[in-house]
Write a protein that holds these residues in place. Structure first.
Motif, mmCIF file in Angstrom:
data_model
loop_
_atom_site.group_PDB
_atom_site.id
_atom_site.type_symbol
_atom_site.label_atom_id
_atom_site.label_comp_id
_atom_site.label_asym_id
_atom_site.label_seq_id
_atom_site.Cartn_x
_atom_site.Cartn_y
_atom_site.Cartn_z
ATOM 1 N N ALA A 18 39.894 40.751 57.136
ATOM 2 C CA ALA A 18 38.377 40.244 56.885
ATOM 3 C C ALA A 18 37.863 41.088 55.964
ATOM 4 N N ILE A 19 37.936 42.632 55.938
ATOM 5 C CA ILE A 19 37.238 43.398 55.085
ATOM 6 C C ILE A 19 37.890 43.158 53.706
ATOM 7 N N THR A 20 39.135 43.088 53.519
ATOM 8 C CA THR A 20 39.588 42.777 52.097
ATOM 9 C C THR A 20 39.041 41.590 51.573
ATOM 10 N N GLY A 21 39.144 40.550 52.344
ATOM 11 C CA GLY A 21 38.797 39.277 51.718
ATOM 12 C C GLY A 21 37.157 39.480 51.355
ATOM 13 N N LEU A 22 36.334 40.060 52.296
ATOM 14 C CA LEU A 22 35.001 40.213 51.961
ATOM 15 C C LEU A 22 34.731 41.010 50.519
ATOM 16 N N SER A 187 43.313 48.118 48.945
ATOM 17 C CA SER A 187 44.058 46.704 49.488
ATOM 18 C C SER A 187 45.414 46.707 49.189
ATOM 19 N N ALA A 222 32.220 35.730 49.108
ATOM 20 C CA ALA A 222 32.594 36.650 50.309
ATOM 21 C C ALA A 222 33.042 35.906 51.489
ATOM 22 N N LEU A 223 32.349 34.643 51.649
ATOM 23 C CA LEU A 223 32.834 33.884 52.964
ATOM 24 C C LEU A 223 34.409 33.317 52.679
ATOM 25 N N LEU A 226 36.748 36.046 53.124
ATOM 26 C CA LEU A 226 37.083 36.452 54.547
ATOM 27 C C LEU A 226 37.758 35.363 55.313
ATOM 28 N N ALA A 227 37.341 33.940 55.046
ATOM 29 C CA ALA A 227 38.014 32.794 55.840
ATOM 30 C C ALA A 227 39.473 32.668 55.265
ATOM 31 N N ALA A 229 41.682 34.856 54.082
ATOM 32 C CA ALA A 229 42.282 35.916 54.601
ATOM 33 C C ALA A 229 42.684 35.844 56.019
ATOM 34 N N VAL A 230 41.573 35.724 56.832
ATOM 35 C CA VAL A 230 41.710 35.520 58.093
ATOM 36 C C VAL A 230 42.682 34.254 58.589
#
Length: 265
Positions: A18-22, A187, A222-223, A226-227, A229-230
């Motif tokens: 989540a952090i890396t995706g953001l 990362s 950013a979304l 995050l989405a 990656a998770v």
């Protein structure tokens, strides 16, 4: 799946993804808009020389790779300002030289290290110390980005107007490139040298297909970062697929679907 989510190693991996995706999405919008999508690949491959040097000297590889990566980011910013060479040429040189140096140092070291672990990462093996380090990097990046967002946006779209307005363009450039390099090398341990560039390019490129304003594109990037990656991490268990590769494939599929939808519309 719920039982799986209770496992500490997966919780750490989800938080790191989540952090890396953001971070990738937020920094990526500037890199894509400035036509510097190759920067993440150049810095990550250049940092491999630091990993190789760390293994050769018998110290923790990322203790050496981090200053090497940040140094490369600042050097790219310096050479970019001098305008002596095209940006893609400079990044391409660091890309090739860093990778070659890393491979040679790795072969000369006595370390029993797997090249594939650095090339493709190991997000499921992340430890609490790694997560804390990644969190500290995220705090540093956000502490710079959020107050400087407006100025960085103006520099990105109209550098001459930014300079005429009295903005500290040089300081902001060095800050942006240095922190971008720090986020990229942080990362690498999760998703590897080969795949890390995708986090800093593909979600931002996808967001550009949807957003009408830069602020909206930034939020979407950013979304999406995050989405995907998770989502890729969670899908890797039922599909029994490598996590990093699946995340990148999911990012690419989202980009392709948005591109097709945009052209069809």
């Amino acid at each position: 799946m719920l039982e799986l989510l209770s496992l500490p190693f997966l919780q750490r991996a989800l938080a790191a993804a989540a952090i890396t995706g953001l971070l990738g999405g937020l920094l990526g919008v500037f890199l894509v808009q400035r036509r510097m999508s190759f920067l993440a690949a150049g810095v990550s491959h250049g940092a491999f020389s630091g990993i190789g040097l760390g293994l050769y000297l018998g110290v923790a590889p990322f203790l050496v790779a981090v200053p090497v990566a940040v140094g490369l980011g600042l050097l790219i910013a310096y050479l970019r300002r001098r305008g002596a060479l095209a940006e893609d040429t400079v990044v391409g040189v660091f890309f090739a030289a860093g990778m070659a140096t890393g491979v040679i140092l790795l072969s000369l070291s006595d370390a029993n290290a797997s090249l594939s672990a650095y090339l493709f990462g190991s997000i499921l093996a992340i430890q609490w110390s790694d997560l804390l380090w990644l969190g500290a990097v995220a705090v540093a990046v956000l502490a710079f980005l959020l107050p400087a967002w407006g100025a960085l946006t103006l520099i990105t779209f109209d550098r001459e107007l930014a300079q005429a307005s009295g903005l500290p363009v040089r300081v902001l450039d060095y800050g942006f490139f240095g922190l971008s390099a720090l986020a990229i090398v942080a990362s690498v341990k999760l998703i590897g040298i080969v795949l890390v560039a995708s986090f800093f390019v593909v979600p931002a490129a996808s967001a550009r297909l949807l957003g009408a304003t830069f602020a909206w594109v930034s939020l979407l990037a950013a979304l999406l970062g995050l989405a995907t990656a998770v989502g890729g991490l969670l899908l890797s268990y039922p599909l029994n697929a490598p996590v990093g590769a699946l995340i990148v494939l999911l990012q690419a599929l989202v980009f392709a679907a948005l591109l097709v939808a945009r052209r069809a519309g």
